[in-house]
Design a protein around this motif. Structure first.
Motif, PDB file in Angstrom:
ATOM      1  N   LYS A  43       0.825  -1.218   0.000  1.00 37.60           N
ATOM      2  CA  LYS A  43       0.000   0.000   0.000  1.00 37.60           C
ATOM      3  C   LYS A  43       0.864   1.276   0.000  1.00 37.60           C
ATOM      4  O   LYS A  43       0.663   2.169  -0.817  1.00 37.60           O
ATOM      5  CB  LYS A  43      -0.932   0.025   1.230  1.00 37.60           C
ATOM      6  CG  LYS A  43      -1.869  -1.155   1.314  1.00 37.60           C
ATOM      7  CD  LYS A  43      -2.749  -1.102   2.537  1.00 37.60           C
ATOM      8  CE  LYS A  43      -2.013  -1.134   3.859  1.00 37.60           C
ATOM      9  NZ  LYS A  43      -1.204  -2.358   4.085  1.00 37.60           N
ATOM     10  N   SER A  44       1.812   1.343   0.934  1.00 38.49           N
ATOM     11  CA  SER A  44       2.652   2.547   1.012  1.00 38.49           C
ATOM     12  C   SER A  44       3.512   2.678  -0.243  1.00 38.49           C
ATOM     13  O   SER A  44       3.737   3.785  -0.742  1.00 38.49           O
ATOM     14  CB  SER A  44       3.561   2.489   2.242  1.00 38.49           C
ATOM     15  OG  SER A  44       2.788   2.463   3.415  1.00 38.49           O
ATOM     16  N   THR A  45       3.985   1.556  -0.751  1.00 39.99           N
ATOM     17  CA  THR A  45       4.792   1.588  -1.975  1.00 39.99           C
ATOM     18  C   THR A  45       3.958   2.139  -3.128  1.00 39.99           C
ATOM     19  O   THR A  45       4.431   2.997  -3.893  1.00 39.99           O
ATOM     20  CB  THR A  45       5.294   0.163  -2.303  1.00 39.99           C
ATOM     21  OG1 THR A  45       6.013  -0.338  -1.170  1.00 39.99           O
ATOM     22  CG2 THR A  45       6.182   0.161  -3.532  1.00 39.99           C
ATOM     23  N   GLY A  84       1.798  10.945   4.646  1.00 35.69           N
ATOM     24  CA  GLY A  84       2.591   9.722   4.776  1.00 35.69           C
ATOM     25  C   GLY A  84       2.202   8.918   6.000  1.00 35.69           C
ATOM     26  O   GLY A  84       1.452   9.382   6.862  1.00 35.69           O
ATOM     27  N   GLN A  85       2.735   7.703   6.058  1.00 35.96           N
ATOM     28  CA  GLN A  85       2.349   6.797   7.142  1.00 35.96           C
ATOM     29  C   GLN A  85       2.955   7.212   8.486  1.00 35.96           C
ATOM     30  O   GLN A  85       2.363   6.943   9.530  1.00 35.96           O
ATOM     31  CB  GLN A  85       2.794   5.367   6.779  1.00 35.96           C
ATOM     32  CG  GLN A  85       2.310   4.324   7.745  1.00 35.96           C
ATOM     33  CD  GLN A  85       2.386   2.921   7.167  1.00 35.96           C
ATOM     34  OE1 GLN A  85       2.934   2.703   6.097  1.00 35.96           O
ATOM     35  NE2 GLN A  85       1.838   1.964   7.884  1.00 35.96           N
ATOM     36  N   ASP A  86       4.113   7.868   8.463  1.00 34.38           N
ATOM     37  CA  ASP A  86       4.772   8.239   9.716  1.00 34.38           C
ATOM     38  C   ASP A  86       4.722   9.745   9.909  1.00 34.38           C
ATOM     39  O   ASP A  86       5.447  10.481   9.239  1.00 34.38           O
ATOM     40  CB  ASP A  86       6.241   7.791   9.700  1.00 34.38           C
ATOM     41  CG  ASP A  86       6.336   6.292   9.459  1.00 34.38           C
ATOM     42  OD1 ASP A  86       5.648   5.544  10.164  1.00 34.38           O
ATOM     43  OD2 ASP A  86       7.090   5.891   8.553  1.00 34.38           O
ATOM     44  N   LEU A 164      -3.663   9.354   1.220  1.00 30.55           N
ATOM     45  CA  LEU A 164      -3.496   9.338   2.676  1.00 30.55           C
ATOM     46  C   LEU A 164      -3.151   7.922   3.129  1.00 30.55           C
ATOM     47  O   LEU A 164      -3.923   6.980   2.922  1.00 30.55           O
ATOM     48  CB  LEU A 164      -4.788   9.821   3.344  1.00 30.55           C
ATOM     49  CG  LEU A 164      -5.229  11.229   2.914  1.00 30.55           C
ATOM     50  CD1 LEU A 164      -6.604  11.180   2.251  1.00 30.55           C
ATOM     51  CD2 LEU A 164      -5.261  12.171   4.093  1.00 30.55           C
ATOM     52  N   ASP A 165      -1.960   7.787   3.717  1.00 26.89           N
ATOM     53  CA  ASP A 165      -1.465   6.464   4.094  1.00 26.89           C
ATOM     54  C   ASP A 165      -1.750   6.214   5.579  1.00 26.89           C
ATOM     55  O   ASP A 165      -1.057   6.742   6.450  1.00 26.89           O
ATOM     56  CB  ASP A 165       0.042   6.395   3.803  1.00 26.89           C
ATOM     57  CG  ASP A 165       0.547   4.962   3.787  1.00 26.89           C
ATOM     58  OD1 ASP A 165      -0.211   4.054   4.186  1.00 26.89           O
ATOM     59  OD2 ASP A 165       1.705   4.758   3.368  1.00 26.89           O
ATOM     60  N   GLU A 166      -2.755   5.426   5.835  1.00 29.80           N
ATOM     61  CA  GLU A 166      -3.195   5.111   7.205  1.00 29.80           C
ATOM     62  C   GLU A 166      -3.327   6.375   8.073  1.00 29.80           C
ATOM     63  O   GLU A 166      -2.712   6.471   9.150  1.00 29.80           O
ATOM     64  CB  GLU A 166      -2.255   4.100   7.851  1.00 29.80           C
ATOM     65  CG  GLU A 166      -2.252   2.772   7.099  1.00 29.80           C
ATOM     66  CD  GLU A 166      -1.596   1.648   7.877  1.00 29.80           C
ATOM     67  OE1 GLU A 166      -1.781   1.607   9.102  1.00 29.80           O
ATOM     68  OE2 GLU A 166      -0.916   0.821   7.259  1.00 29.80           O
ATOM     69  N   PRO A 167      -4.122   7.327   7.619  1.00 30.42           N
ATOM     70  CA  PRO A 167      -4.223   8.600   8.351  1.00 30.42           C
ATOM     71  C   PRO A 167      -4.960   8.486   9.671  1.00 30.42           C
ATOM     72  O   PRO A 167      -4.950   9.431  10.459  1.00 30.42           O
ATOM     73  CB  PRO A 167      -5.012   9.483   7.376  1.00 30.42           C
ATOM     74  CG  PRO A 167      -5.843   8.519   6.596  1.00 30.42           C
ATOM     75  CD  PRO A 167      -4.987   7.299   6.434  1.00 30.42           C
TER      76      PRO A 167
HETATM   77 MG   LIG Z   1       2.196   1.070   4.762  1.00 34.48          MG
END
Ligand SMILES: [Mg+2]
Ligand SMILES: Nc1ncnc2c1ncn2[C@@H]1O[C@H](COP(=O)(O)OP(=O)(O)OP(=O)(O)O)[C@@H](O)[C@H]1O
Length: 266
Positions: A43-45, A84-86, A164-167
């Protein structure tokens, strides 16, 4: 209607192997698409490739008809925002200054702010329930508050496409729901296209009209929540036995893990 962002047969690997294989997706204006998939499914990729941070190994990505890596920075930022996720931890700035960074693509060469910039920042802080924390520095607020600040920055940016990555990963249930209410309002009022990576299957079923399920770097299923969230698809992707019924209050699909049914290796 033409998609605002599309990926055609995208493949990618960090090393020799493939992390994504033949992934094709379209993000249309006025649509929230949820990206599901187990840890490590890509997913993030995929979000990094869609935003032009990583180049695809094969296939193409088109943002408003052009490859994202070909846009000048400001023009790109008016079209696309990414959460981003972080969330950043060590930014030595206040929540308000951080959210105001989202306005840079709309500002002149010297970064002068307009009343509209200030109003957009105020609105984004209010919508994410951060107005009372606006003078605190990012390093002195909680993880969930920091995550809301990154979402607020993207809201202030006002782009046509949001990735939105795991917001909602760090958010409590009220702020999770508030997040999905905000993106729903933005797609209805502003016609944005949003892609939201998530692990929250039932909440996604309430809000996402389209779901893409990634498994081991390929699109295992895509369609409406009813089409994608079946026990067979969830078992195949996550190796977990679940029941999928309807929430009696809302009619949306509800995914419940089955106790005592050991997770199987995929
Ligand atoms: Mg991810
Ligand atoms: N920088 C990297 N270098 C090498 N491999 C990577 C890198 N980032 C991710 N990977 C690998 O690529 C695969 C996909 O990772 P990715 O982060 O896209 O998954 P994800 O679906 O976002 O997972 P999660 O739900 O845990 O966030 C995983 O096997 C991961 O180990």
């Amino acid at each position: 209607m033409n998609p605002l962002l599309s990926a055609r047969k995208v493949s990618f690997g960090y090393g020799a192997g493939d992390v994504l294989r033949d992934v094709s997706i379209d993000l249309h204006p006025g649509e929230v698409t949820i990206l599901l998939g187990p840890n490590g499914s890509g997913k993030s990729t995929l979000i990094r490739i869609l935003s032009g941070v990583l180049p695809s190994r094969a296939g193409e990505v088109l943002l408003c008809g052009r490859p994202p890596r070909g846009y000048p920075r400001r023009e790109m930022a008016r079209l696309l925002s990414v959460v981003g996720q972080d969330p950043p931890v060590d930014f030595p700035m206040t929540v308000e200054s951080f959210v105001a960074l989202g306005r840079f693509p709309h500002q002149g060469f010297f970064g002068e702010t307009t009343p509209e910039d200030r109003e957009r920042v105020r609105q984004a802080l209010a919508e994410t329930d951060l107005y009372g924390l606006r003078d605190r520095t990012l390093s002195t607020i909680s993880a969930g508050e920091r995550q809301r600040a990154t979402v607020a920055r993207a809201i202030a940016q006002g782009a046509r496409v949001m990735l939105l990555d795991e917001p909602t990963a760090f958010l409590d249930i009220r702020h999770r729901v508030a997040f999905y209410e905000i993106v729903t309002r933005m797609k209805e009022a502003c016609g944005i296209a949003a892609l939201v990576a998530s692990h929250d299957l039932s909440l996604c079923a309430e809000y996402g009209e389209r779901i893409i399920l990634l498994a081991e770097g390929t699109v295992a299923s895509q369609g409406t929540p009813v089409e994608v969230l079946t026990p067979g698809n969830v078992q195949a992707a996550y190796g977990l036995a679940v029941s999928c019924d309807r929430n009696p209050a809302t009619g949306a699909i509800r995914v419940t893990p089955l106790r005592g049914m050991p997770a199987k290796n995929r």
